[in-house]
Design a protein around this motif. Sequence first.
Motif, PDB file in Angstrom:
ATOM      1  N   LEU A  71      41.599  46.061  43.836  1.00 52.26           N
ATOM      2  CA  LEU A  71      42.187  44.542  44.502  1.00 52.26           C
ATOM      3  C   LEU A  71      44.110  44.708  45.084  1.00 52.26           C
ATOM      4  CD1 LEU A  71      42.110  40.897  42.701  1.00 52.26           C
ATOM      5  CD2 LEU A  71      44.154  42.200  44.307  1.00 52.26           C
ATOM      6  N   PHE A  72      44.377  44.521  45.837  1.00 54.16           N
ATOM      7  CA  PHE A  72      45.926  44.399  46.039  1.00 54.16           C
ATOM      8  C   PHE A  72      46.105  43.964  46.899  1.00 54.16           C
ATOM      9  CE2 PHE A  72      42.556  46.676  49.483  1.00 54.16           C
ATOM     10  CZ  PHE A  72      43.450  46.082  51.108  1.00 54.16           C
ATOM     11  N   TYR A 112      54.302  36.651  55.696  1.00 56.25           N
ATOM     12  CA  TYR A 112      52.359  36.024  55.208  1.00 56.25           C
ATOM     13  C   TYR A 112      52.520  37.071  53.937  1.00 56.25           C
ATOM     14  CZ  TYR A 112      47.476  36.158  56.622  1.00 56.25           C
ATOM     15  OH  TYR A 112      46.106  35.664  56.525  1.00 56.25           O
ATOM     16  N   VAL A 113      50.824  36.158  52.656  1.00 51.97           N
ATOM     17  CA  VAL A 113      50.560  37.616  52.097  1.00 51.97           C
ATOM     18  C   VAL A 113      49.190  37.135  51.522  1.00 51.97           C
ATOM     19  CG1 VAL A 113      50.594  37.124  49.376  1.00 51.97           C
ATOM     20  CG2 VAL A 113      52.209  36.451  50.641  1.00 51.97           C
ATOM     21  N   ARG A 114      48.712  39.018  52.110  1.00 48.33           N
ATOM     22  CA  ARG A 114      47.284  39.553  51.895  1.00 48.33           C
ATOM     23  C   ARG A 114      46.709  39.859  51.170  1.00 48.33           C
ATOM     24  NH1 ARG A 114      43.641  40.692  56.419  1.00 48.33           N
ATOM     25  NH2 ARG A 114      44.195  37.813  57.074  1.00 48.33           N
ATOM     26  N   PRO A 115      46.541  39.225  49.449  1.00 49.48           N
ATOM     27  CA  PRO A 115      45.404  39.743  48.910  1.00 49.48           C
ATOM     28  C   PRO A 115      44.051  40.186  48.918  1.00 49.48           C
ATOM     29  CG  PRO A 115      45.739  37.344  48.472  1.00 49.48           C
ATOM     30  CD  PRO A 115      46.709  37.304  49.323  1.00 49.48           C
ATOM     31  N   THR A 116      43.267  41.611  49.462  1.00 48.48           N
ATOM     32  CA  THR A 116      42.306  42.269  49.320  1.00 48.48           C
ATOM     33  C   THR A 116      41.453  42.588  47.863  1.00 48.48           C
ATOM     34  OG1 THR A 116      43.060  41.896  51.843  1.00 48.48           O
ATOM     35  CG2 THR A 116      41.215  43.250  51.284  1.00 48.48           C
ATOM     36  N   MET A 117      40.162  42.309  47.750  1.00 47.37           N
ATOM     37  CA  MET A 117      39.493  43.027  47.080  1.00 47.37           C
ATOM     38  C   MET A 117      38.303  43.588  47.822  1.00 47.37           C
ATOM     39  SD  MET A 117      36.747  42.201  43.856  1.00 47.37           S
ATOM     40  CE  MET A 117      38.743  40.767  43.244  1.00 47.37           C
ATOM     41  N   ILE A 118      38.234  44.915  47.644  1.00 45.30           N
ATOM     42  CA  ILE A 118      37.063  45.953  48.353  1.00 45.30           C
ATOM     43  C   ILE A 118      36.001  46.580  46.794  1.00 45.30           C
ATOM     44  CG2 ILE A 118      38.486  46.249  50.198  1.00 45.30           C
ATOM     45  CD1 ILE A 118      39.249  49.359  48.945  1.00 45.30           C
ATOM     46  N   ASP A 159      50.953  35.919  38.922  1.00 45.90           N
ATOM     47  CA  ASP A 159      52.085  36.328  38.615  1.00 45.90           C
ATOM     48  C   ASP A 159      52.702  37.501  39.054  1.00 45.90           C
ATOM     49  OD1 ASP A 159      53.870  37.286  36.464  1.00 45.90           O
ATOM     50  OD2 ASP A 159      52.925  36.252  35.272  1.00 45.90           O
ATOM     51  N   LEU A 160      51.427  37.759  39.100  1.00 39.89           N
ATOM     52  CA  LEU A 160      51.391  39.959  40.213  1.00 39.89           C
ATOM     53  C   LEU A 160      52.290  39.645  41.141  1.00 39.89           C
ATOM     54  CD1 LEU A 160      49.101  41.812  38.181  1.00 39.89           C
ATOM     55  CD2 LEU A 160      51.815  41.835  37.519  1.00 39.89           C
ATOM     56  N   ILE A 161      51.752  38.574  42.826  1.00 39.16           N
ATOM     57  CA  ILE A 161      52.103  38.293  43.485  1.00 39.16           C
ATOM     58  C   ILE A 161      53.328  38.009  43.570  1.00 39.16           C
ATOM     59  CG2 ILE A 161      51.820  36.491  45.380  1.00 39.16           C
ATOM     60  CD1 ILE A 161      48.718  37.592  44.633  1.00 39.16           C
ATOM     61  N   LYS A 162      53.948  36.874  42.869  1.00 39.36           N
ATOM     62  CA  LYS A 162      54.969  36.655  42.822  1.00 39.36           C
ATOM     63  C   LYS A 162      56.487  37.751  42.721  1.00 39.36           C
ATOM     64  CE  LYS A 162      53.908  31.871  41.390  1.00 39.36           C
ATOM     65  NZ  LYS A 162      54.358  31.277  39.493  1.00 39.36           N
ATOM     66  N   GLN A 163      55.511  38.464  41.559  1.00 40.77           N
ATOM     67  CA  GLN A 163      56.641  40.017  40.717  1.00 40.77           C
ATOM     68  C   GLN A 163      56.364  40.892  41.930  1.00 40.77           C
ATOM     69  OE1 GLN A 163      56.224  41.907  37.882  1.00 40.77           O
ATOM     70  NE2 GLN A 163      55.156  40.567  36.488  1.00 40.77           N
ATOM     71  N   LEU A 164      55.726  40.817  43.291  1.00 48.06           N
ATOM     72  CA  LEU A 164      56.224  41.693  44.309  1.00 48.06           C
ATOM     73  C   LEU A 164      56.827  41.015  45.386  1.00 48.06           C
ATOM     74  CD1 LEU A 164      54.712  44.205  46.202  1.00 48.06           C
ATOM     75  CD2 LEU A 164      52.676  42.339  46.896  1.00 48.06           C
ATOM     76  N   MET A 168      53.548  47.295  47.133  1.00 50.19           N
ATOM     77  CA  MET A 168      52.583  46.512  47.320  1.00 50.19           C
ATOM     78  C   MET A 168      51.633  46.696  46.172  1.00 50.19           C
ATOM     79  SD  MET A 168      50.153  49.951  48.973  1.00 50.19           S
ATOM     80  CE  MET A 168      49.578  51.147  48.448  1.00 50.19           C
ATOM     81  N   LEU A 169      50.988  46.024  45.926  1.00 50.77           N
ATOM     82  CA  LEU A 169      49.905  45.599  44.460  1.00 50.77           C
ATOM     83  C   LEU A 169      48.987  46.863  45.000  1.00 50.77           C
ATOM     84  CD1 LEU A 169      49.867  44.058  41.349  1.00 50.77           C
ATOM     85  CD2 LEU A 169      49.005  42.347  42.511  1.00 50.77           C
ATOM     86  N   THR A 170      48.483  47.149  43.842  1.00 51.73           N
ATOM     87  CA  THR A 170      47.327  47.571  43.753  1.00 51.73           C
ATOM     88  C   THR A 170      46.837  47.624  41.753  1.00 51.73           C
ATOM     89  OG1 THR A 170      48.066  49.669  43.206  1.00 51.73           O
ATOM     90  CG2 THR A 170      47.503  49.448  45.317  1.00 51.73           C
TER      91      THR A 170
END
Length: 416
Positions: free
Chosen positions: A201-202, A179-185, A157-162, A75-77
């Motif tokens: 943001l993750f 399925y790609v789920r970007p989220t911010m809390i 760019d980071l989503i592509k790397q992930l 995952m990306l954070t």
Amino acid sequence: MFLHSLRRQRLPLALWTPRRLIATKHGVPDPMTGELMASTPDIQPNRVEIIRNTNPATPPPSHTLVFGHTFTDHMLTIPWNAVSGWGTPEIKPYGPFQMEPSATVLHYAQTIFEGMKAYRDEHGKITLFRPDMNMKRMNNSARRIALPTFNGNALLDLIKQLIRIDQHWVPKEPGYSLYVRPTMIGTQKVIGVGPPSEALLFVILSPAGPYYASGFKPVALYGTTEFVRASPGGTGAYKLGVNYAPGVLPQKSAAALGYSQNLWLHGEDHQLTEVGTMNMFVVFGKEDGSTELVTPPLDGMILPGVTRDSVLTLAREHVNGTKRLPNLPENLVVSERTVTMKEVKEAAAAGRLVEMFGAGTAAVISPVDRIGYMGEDVHIPTGEDGMGPVSRPIWTELVGRQWGSIPSEWSVPITE
């Protein structure tokens, strides 16, 4: 000297505290727009730190996938705070967060999200579909609830790397996707309503199967007048977590009555707005022989869906001759206007109701065969395979562009 200046201006005592001085100097979200009131570092993809999962899982057989139940190895954070801006991005093993019980997201629903898909074509190339629109909408959602905004290209760019790291999780079978789920809390450790000074943001990834695994199945809708999804000036046009939980009880109520989804109606004249969590389209046969494709306008209550925009764009390209779609009616009219249940009922009675369908990321196109309304069912024509004369050719073009069989600038490559 600075404190002395503040006192001379008779500013509120809250601004005299050292913490508040720092936050004001370096930037906090404007409560109206969500934009930083002073410059802080944006997301920096070149700073990403990658921590590989030392115990990767084996992707399950695609035919066993249930939407939203299986997640990839990484995952990306990206953390954010009002003093230093966006911090170091990390791609790391998928796993739980450690969060304070006082985090604002847990008390005031300060959360936004997006949903998009990565597709693998027959040659193995992986692409995203119109991700720039998701980045734009996510920033709009962030502004609406005073979360920090960001550079959409940098996040992409980071989503592509992930996805490249977990690319073996993108299913190979036709109709399947990732399925790609970007989220911010909001993660500020304070119980109090206000713009958070800390956020996270993750992005997580989930392999997904086709929405209709055994073919298209038209759904029955319940025209709900008991509940309201959105209202003018509210948050219906934004992809906020707070918009979705209130829809669970109405969904249960509709299911108890034998319907698949709610058809959200608004106002005394029962205007059609959305279908469940999808945008809505109605097709009318007009007295002059034309066919009208109608969807409600973006009036602040309607979510600006990527699939919605894609359907409208394809239909308009057909109308203006940019790209004619085979089997789509020649005399098509495309309208963004208000539609009421009275108009739908009258069209059905007169034999001029051609079809109705929902449009969204998960299902792409979801045909409708009846609406339960005020104690009776309004029946809607469907084709032999469940789709109608407008939705079928648009769906064919749309999924062709998504899976790469039809070349399109909407497809953004991740791998070659």
